[in-house]
Design a protein around this motif. Structure first.
Motif, PDB file in Angstrom:
ATOM      1  N   VAL A 191      -8.984   3.311   3.486  1.00 53.31           N
ATOM      2  CA  VAL A 191      -7.580   2.949   3.281  1.00 53.31           C
ATOM      3  C   VAL A 191      -7.434   1.441   3.141  1.00 53.31           C
ATOM      4  N   TYR A 192      -8.113   0.699   3.998  1.00 54.12           N
ATOM      5  CA  TYR A 192      -8.005  -0.764   3.966  1.00 54.12           C
ATOM      6  C   TYR A 192      -8.544  -1.328   2.655  1.00 54.12           C
ATOM      7  N   GLN A 193      -9.708  -0.846   2.181  1.00 51.35           N
ATOM      8  CA  GLN A 193     -10.293  -1.348   0.944  1.00 51.35           C
ATOM      9  C   GLN A 193      -9.426  -0.992  -0.261  1.00 51.35           C
ATOM     10  N   GLN A 194      -8.799   0.181  -0.232  1.00 54.53           N
ATOM     11  CA  GLN A 194      -7.894   0.547  -1.323  1.00 54.53           C
ATOM     12  C   GLN A 194      -6.678  -0.378  -1.355  1.00 54.53           C
TER      13      GLN A 194
ATOM     14  N   GLN B 204      -0.720 -14.202   5.820  1.00 56.01           N
ATOM     15  CA  GLN B 204      -0.370 -14.836   4.551  1.00 56.01           C
ATOM     16  C   GLN B 204       0.596 -13.964   3.754  1.00 56.01           C
ATOM     17  N   ALA B 205       0.468 -12.648   3.876  1.00 58.34           N
ATOM     18  CA  ALA B 205       1.340 -11.732   3.132  1.00 58.34           C
ATOM     19  C   ALA B 205       2.795 -11.846   3.565  1.00 58.34           C
ATOM     20  N   ARG B 206       3.067 -12.262   4.833  1.00 56.80           N
ATOM     21  CA  ARG B 206       4.442 -12.369   5.319  1.00 56.80           C
ATOM     22  C   ARG B 206       5.240 -13.399   4.533  1.00 56.80           C
ATOM     23  N   SER B 207       4.554 -14.447   4.051  1.00 57.70           N
ATOM     24  CA  SER B 207       5.261 -15.501   3.330  1.00 57.70           C
ATOM     25  C   SER B 207       5.242 -15.305   1.816  1.00 57.70           C
ATOM     26  N   GLN B 208       4.412 -14.384   1.314  1.00 54.90           N
ATOM     27  CA  GLN B 208       4.293 -14.228  -0.140  1.00 54.90           C
ATOM     28  C   GLN B 208       4.669 -12.844  -0.637  1.00 54.90           C
ATOM     29  N   GLN B 209       4.926 -11.916   0.244  1.00 52.58           N
ATOM     30  CA  GLN B 209       5.272 -10.555  -0.155  1.00 52.58           C
ATOM     31  C   GLN B 209       6.628 -10.161   0.426  1.00 52.58           C
ATOM     32  N   PRO B 210       7.316  -9.205  -0.190  1.00 56.06           N
ATOM     33  CA  PRO B 210       8.579  -8.728   0.370  1.00 56.06           C
ATOM     34  C   PRO B 210       8.363  -8.184   1.782  1.00 56.06           C
ATOM     35  N   ALA B 211       9.434  -8.111   2.531  1.00 59.04           N
ATOM     36  CA  ALA B 211       9.332  -7.736   3.950  1.00 59.04           C
ATOM     37  C   ALA B 211       8.720  -6.352   4.122  1.00 59.04           C
ATOM     38  N   THR B 212       9.188  -5.385   3.316  1.00 58.83           N
ATOM     39  CA  THR B 212       8.665  -4.015   3.467  1.00 58.83           C
ATOM     40  C   THR B 212       7.169  -3.959   3.180  1.00 58.83           C
ATOM     41  N   ARG B 213       6.770  -4.625   2.079  1.00 58.42           N
ATOM     42  CA  ARG B 213       5.342  -4.625   1.721  1.00 58.42           C
ATOM     43  C   ARG B 213       4.528  -5.396   2.759  1.00 58.42           C
ATOM     44  N   ALA B 214       5.052  -6.523   3.244  1.00 63.93           N
ATOM     45  CA  ALA B 214       4.334  -7.316   4.244  1.00 63.93           C
ATOM     46  C   ALA B 214       4.139  -6.522   5.526  1.00 63.93           C
ATOM     47  N   THR B 215       5.174  -5.734   5.899  1.00 63.40           N
ATOM     48  CA  THR B 215       5.051  -4.912   7.106  1.00 63.40           C
ATOM     49  C   THR B 215       3.956  -3.870   6.942  1.00 63.40           C
ATOM     50  N   ALA B 216       3.919  -3.245   5.750  1.00 65.16           N
ATOM     51  CA  ALA B 216       2.876  -2.247   5.506  1.00 65.16           C
ATOM     52  C   ALA B 216       1.489  -2.879   5.526  1.00 65.16           C
ATOM     53  N   ILE B 217       1.376  -4.063   4.936  1.00 63.23           N
ATOM     54  CA  ILE B 217       0.082  -4.759   4.941  1.00 63.23           C
ATOM     55  C   ILE B 217      -0.348  -5.085   6.361  1.00 63.23           C
ATOM     56  N   ASN B 218       0.599  -5.548   7.160  1.00 60.32           N
ATOM     57  CA  ASN B 218       0.278  -5.903   8.543  1.00 60.32           C
ATOM     58  C   ASN B 218      -0.134  -4.673   9.344  1.00 60.32           C
ATOM     59  N   ASP B 219       0.595  -3.542   9.170  1.00 60.24           N
ATOM     60  CA  ASP B 219       0.250  -2.326   9.918  1.00 60.24           C
ATOM     61  C   ASP B 219      -1.155  -1.844   9.576  1.00 60.24           C
ATOM     62  N   ILE B 220      -1.473  -1.841   8.261  1.00 59.18           N
ATOM     63  CA  ILE B 220      -2.814  -1.373   7.861  1.00 59.18           C
ATOM     64  C   ILE B 220      -3.897  -2.316   8.378  1.00 59.18           C
ATOM     65  N   SER B 221      -3.636  -3.621   8.309  1.00 59.41           N
ATOM     66  CA  SER B 221      -4.632  -4.593   8.775  1.00 59.41           C
ATOM     67  C   SER B 221      -4.847  -4.476  10.277  1.00 59.41           C
ATOM     68  N   GLN B 222      -3.745  -4.353  11.055  1.00 60.45           N
ATOM     69  CA  GLN B 222      -3.875  -4.210  12.503  1.00 60.45           C
ATOM     70  C   GLN B 222      -4.639  -2.941  12.865  1.00 60.45           C
ATOM     71  N   SER B 223      -4.317  -1.837  12.182  1.00 60.71           N
ATOM     72  CA  SER B 223      -5.020  -0.583  12.473  1.00 60.71           C
ATOM     73  C   SER B 223      -6.505  -0.694  12.126  1.00 60.71           C
TER      74      SER B 223
ATOM     75  N   ARG C 132      -8.225  -2.801  14.890  1.00 62.68           N
ATOM     76  CA  ARG C 132      -8.381  -2.034  16.138  1.00 62.68           C
ATOM     77  C   ARG C 132      -9.462  -0.964  15.988  1.00 62.68           C
ATOM     78  N   TRP C 133      -9.529  -0.341  14.773  1.00 62.86           N
ATOM     79  CA  TRP C 133     -10.582   0.675  14.589  1.00 62.86           C
ATOM     80  C   TRP C 133     -11.965   0.025  14.456  1.00 62.86           C
ATOM     81  N   ARG C 134     -12.019  -1.059  13.705  1.00 58.98           N
ATOM     82  CA  ARG C 134     -13.318  -1.664  13.402  1.00 58.98           C
ATOM     83  C   ARG C 134     -13.932  -2.349  14.605  1.00 58.98           C
TER      84      ARG C 134
END
Length: 577
Positions: free
Chosen positions: A502-505, A529-548, A551-553
Motif C-alpha cells: 500500500v505504501y509503495q503504491q 512535507q505533504a501537509r504544506s504542498q497537498q490539500p488537507a484531505t490528501r495530506a491526511t491520507a498520506i500521513n495516515d498511510i505513512s504512520q501506519s 508502526r508496521w515496519r
C-alpha cells in the motif's frame, strides 16, 4: 536508524552474511543468469580470423631410418579375404569377394576395390581446429577400373623438402581466377592412419615434422611414414569460394591434360550410361545448359531415384559396378553413388574424378575442435571448371548435395554449430521435428524480408513505406516497453507484504502526480512535507498511510488494511484543475 531508536536489533541466531542481507538462493540465481547471458553472447560473437602470427602447431621432428618412396601409399587396414594383403591394394582380382577392415577406410590407397564388403567400427581418428568447416580431402582417383579406381600417374609424384631450420613446406600453387579465402587448419592424429595428409582443397603451405613430403598430380599430400597417434601438423589452403554464377559461366574448352585423364569411360558401358544420363537430365522442368547445373541435377537425381543397398551381393568378376548400380540393383553402397555420378558426368563430356576424404566430423563448441571418426570417411565426385578449379558434389542419400565449402562459412556460425552439437544428442524424430519448425520460421522470415526489401526499393513510395513502418515499429516498441515495465512493477508489488504494498503504491501514485519522494527522506518527513504542498484531505491520507507503515515496519504493529486501502484510493484521485 529507526530500528536502533526503537532498540530493535537483528536476531543473533542469524549468520553474519544473512544479517547483511546476503541470500545464497539469490546469488545462485544471479550466477545462473550471468552464466546464461555470457554463453549466449559467446555464441553470437563473430569469430575473427586467428593465427595472425605465423607460428603453427606441429609435432617434434621425426627422423626417418630409410629412404622416402614417394610413390608408396600404405593403408595398414587393407585386407584381401580374411588375411592381410598388399597394403597398397595393388593385388589382382578385383572381382573377388573380399572383406573390408573394420578400423580403416578402404579408399585411402593407390588402387581401391569397391567390391569390398563390411562396415567400419566407429572410433575418433583425428581432431581438427580450422577457421572454416570443410571436407578434409585426402586423395583423388582418375582411372576407373570397372569395380574400383586407381591413380594412373602415381609415378609422377614429386618430393618436396623443407629447410632444416623451419617446419614450413611451400607447395605448388594453382592459378585460379575466382575469389579464394585463406583457411588455416591444424590436425592432431589420435589413431593410426595411412601416410596421406588430410587437408582442405588447394593447400599452399604445410607445417610437418618430417624433412620431406610428396605431392602427386591429383594434389594428394603424402608423408614418408604412416600417421600415428600424437602427430600434429598444420595446413594453409587457398580455398575457392563456391560462386554459382561464376561456375555457370565457366568455359567448356578443357585443356589437354584434363581431357586425357578425366573424360575416360569404359567403351562397353559408355553408350548405355550416356543414354541413362540424358534421360535423367530430360526430366528437369527447365533446360540445363551448363556443366554446373547438370552436375547438381544429376547428383540430386541419384539421391531421389536410387537407394543405399546395405546387403548388396558381391559383383561377379567381369561385372561393371556402374552398370550394376544403374540397371541391375537400382543402388549400392554409399561410395558407389559417387562412382556412378563421376562416370555419368564423363559420359556427357564433363571432366570428373573420384575424391575420398573425411566429412567435417562432430564440432565441439567448448573445445572449438572437429572430432573426426573413421566412419566420417567417404568419397565424393569432383568436377573441373576451367580457370576455377575442382568443386565437389555429393550424391550419397542422407548427405548434403554440396559438401561443406567456403560459401557456408558465416561470421556467426558458432550458433549453428552449437545447435548441431545439441541436436546430435536428441532422438532423430525430435531433431527432425525441430528442424522442420526452424525451417518454417526461417522461410517466413526470409519471405517477409524479401517482400519488404522489394517494397522499400520502389523509389519515393518505398521510402514513405519505410518511414511508416519505422514509426509503427517505434510505437509498438514503446507500448511493449510500457507493458513490460507495468508487468514488472505488478510482479514486484505482489511479492511485498500488504502494508508495504500500500505504501509503495501511494509513493508511486504521488510521483506520477508531480510529488515524488526524495530517496533521503524518511516516511514521516515525506508526510510532513505533504501537509504544506497537498490539500488537507490528501495530506491526511498520506500521513495516515505513512504512520501506519512506520508502526508496521519498525514497531511490528498490524495496521487496518481496509482503511489504508480506502486512504490509498483517495490519494490516487487526481486534483481537478
Amino acid at each position: 536508524d529507526y530500528r536502533s531508536r526503537l532498540e530493535l536489533l537483528e536476531p543473533q541466531h542469524k549468520a553474519p552474511l544473512q544479517r547483511l542481507g546476503f541470500s545464497y538462493k539469490r546469488m545462485g540465481g544471479f550466477f545462473l543468469v550471468i552464466l546464461t547471458i555470457g554463453l549466449t553472447i559467446f555464441a553470437f560473437l563473430p569469430r575473427l580470423p586467428g593465427y595472425q602470427l605465423r607460428s603453427f602447431p606441429v609435432s617434434q621432428p621425426i627422423a626417418l631410418q630409410e629412404d622416402f618412396d614417394n610413390t608408396r601409399i600404405t593403408n595398414p587396414g587393407y585386407v584381401r579375404g580374411n588375411s592381410p594383403g598388399d597394403p597398397n591394394g595393388r593385388g589382382e582380382g578385383q572381382g573377388e569377394s573380399t572383406v573390408m577392415d573394420e578400423n580403416f577406410y578402404y579408399g585411402f590407397n593407390e588402387r581401391i576395390n569397391q567390391n569390398l564388403r563390411g562396415q567400419l567400427k566407429p572410433k575418433v581418428v583425428m581432431r581438427v581446429r580450422s577457421q572454416a568447416e570443410g571436407f578434409w580431402r585426402v586423395l583423388s582417383f582418375d582411372r576407373y577400373l570397372g569395380q574400383g579406381w586407381e591413380i594412373s600417374r602415381n609415378n609422377e609424384s614429386k618430393t618436396i623438402s623443407r629447410p632444416s631450420w623451419s617446419y614450413q613446406f611451400y607447395l605448388p600453387r594453382n592459378l585460379l581466377v575466382g575469389r579464394t579465402r585463406e583457411v588455416i587448419q591444424s590436425y592432431t592424429v589420435v589413431a593410426d592412419l595411412p601416410n596421406l595428409l588430410p587437408a582442405l582443397s588447394y593447400p599452399k603451405e604445410l607445417y610437418f615434422p618430417t624433412q620431406e613430403i610428396a605431392i602427386d598430380p591429383e594434389g594428394t599430400l603424402r608423408s614418408p611414414l604412416n600417421l600415428r597417434e600424437g602427430i600434429t601438423y598444420t595446413v594453409i589452403s587457398d580455398v575457392p569460394y563456391r560462386d554459382r554464377g561464376r561456375l555457370n559461366t565457366a568455359q567448356t574448352n578443357y585443356p589437354a591434360n584434363i581431357r586425357n585423364y578425366y573424360l575416360d569411360t569404359p567403351a562397353a558401358i559408355r553408350d548405355k550410361v550416356q543414354k541413362r544420363t540424358e534421360e535423367l537430365l530430360a526430366t528437369s522442368p527447365q533446360p540445363l545448359t551448363t556443366a554446373y547445373e547438370k552436375a547438381l541435377f544429376l547428383a540430386q537425381a541419384l539421391k531421389q531415384r536410387y537407394s543405399v543397398q546395405p546387403d548388396l551381393p558381391p559383383l561377379k568378376a567381369k561385372e561393371d559396378l556402374v552398370e550394376a548400380f544403374l540397371f541391375r540393383y537400382n543402388g549400392g553402397y554409399p561410395d558407389h553413388f559417387s562412382t556412378a555420378l563421376t562416370i555419368m558426368l564423363r559420359s556427357i563430356g564433363i571432366p570428373a574424378r573420384l575424391t575420398a576424404g573425411f566429412g567435417p566430423g562432430q564440432f565441439n563448441p567448448f573445445t572449438g575442435l572437429y572430432e573426426v571418426q573413421n566412419t566420417d570417411a567417404y568419397a565424393v565426385t569432383e568436377v573441373y571448371f576451367p580457370r576455377n578449379g575442382w568443386f565437389a558434389f555429393d550424391s550419397i542419400p542422407g548427405h548434403e548435395l554440396i559438401p561443406p565449402s567456403i560459401e557456408d562459412y558465416q561470421t556467426f556460425s558458432v550458433l549453428q554449430q552449437l545447435w548441431q552439437w545439441v541436436a546430435g544428442w536428441l532422438p532423430s524424430p525430435v531433431t527432425g521435428f525441430l528442424n522442420q519448425i526452424f525451417g518454417i520460421v526461417v522461410g517466413w522470415v526470409v519471405f517477409v524480408l524479401s517482400w519488404l526489401l522489394g517494397l522499400f526499393s520502389q523509389g519515393w513510395v518505398g521510402a514513405f513505406a519505410a518511414l511508416l513502418l519505422a514509426i509503427g515499429l517505434g510505437f509498438l516498441g514503446w507500448l511493449s516497453w510500457r507493458g513490460w515495465r507495468r508487468w514488472q512493477y505488478r510482479r514486484w508489488l505482489s511479492k511485498l507484504p500488504p502494508m508495504e504494498r500500500v505504501y509503495q503504491q501511494m509513493v508511486n501514485a504521488l510521483a506520477q502526480q508531480g510529488f515524488p519522494k526524495h530517496p533521503a527522506q524518511t516516511p514521516l518527513e515525506y508526510a510532513h512535507q505533504a501537509r504544506s504542498q497537498q490539500p488537507a484531505t490528501r495530506a491526511t491520507a498520506i500521513n495516515d498511510i505513512s504512520q501506519s507503515y512506520v508502526r508496521w515496519r519498525y514497531g511490528d504493529q498490524m495496521p487496518d488494511l481496509v482503511q489504508m486501502k480506502q486512504q490509498l484510493r483517495s490519494v490516487r484521485k487526481r486534483r481537478s484543475k
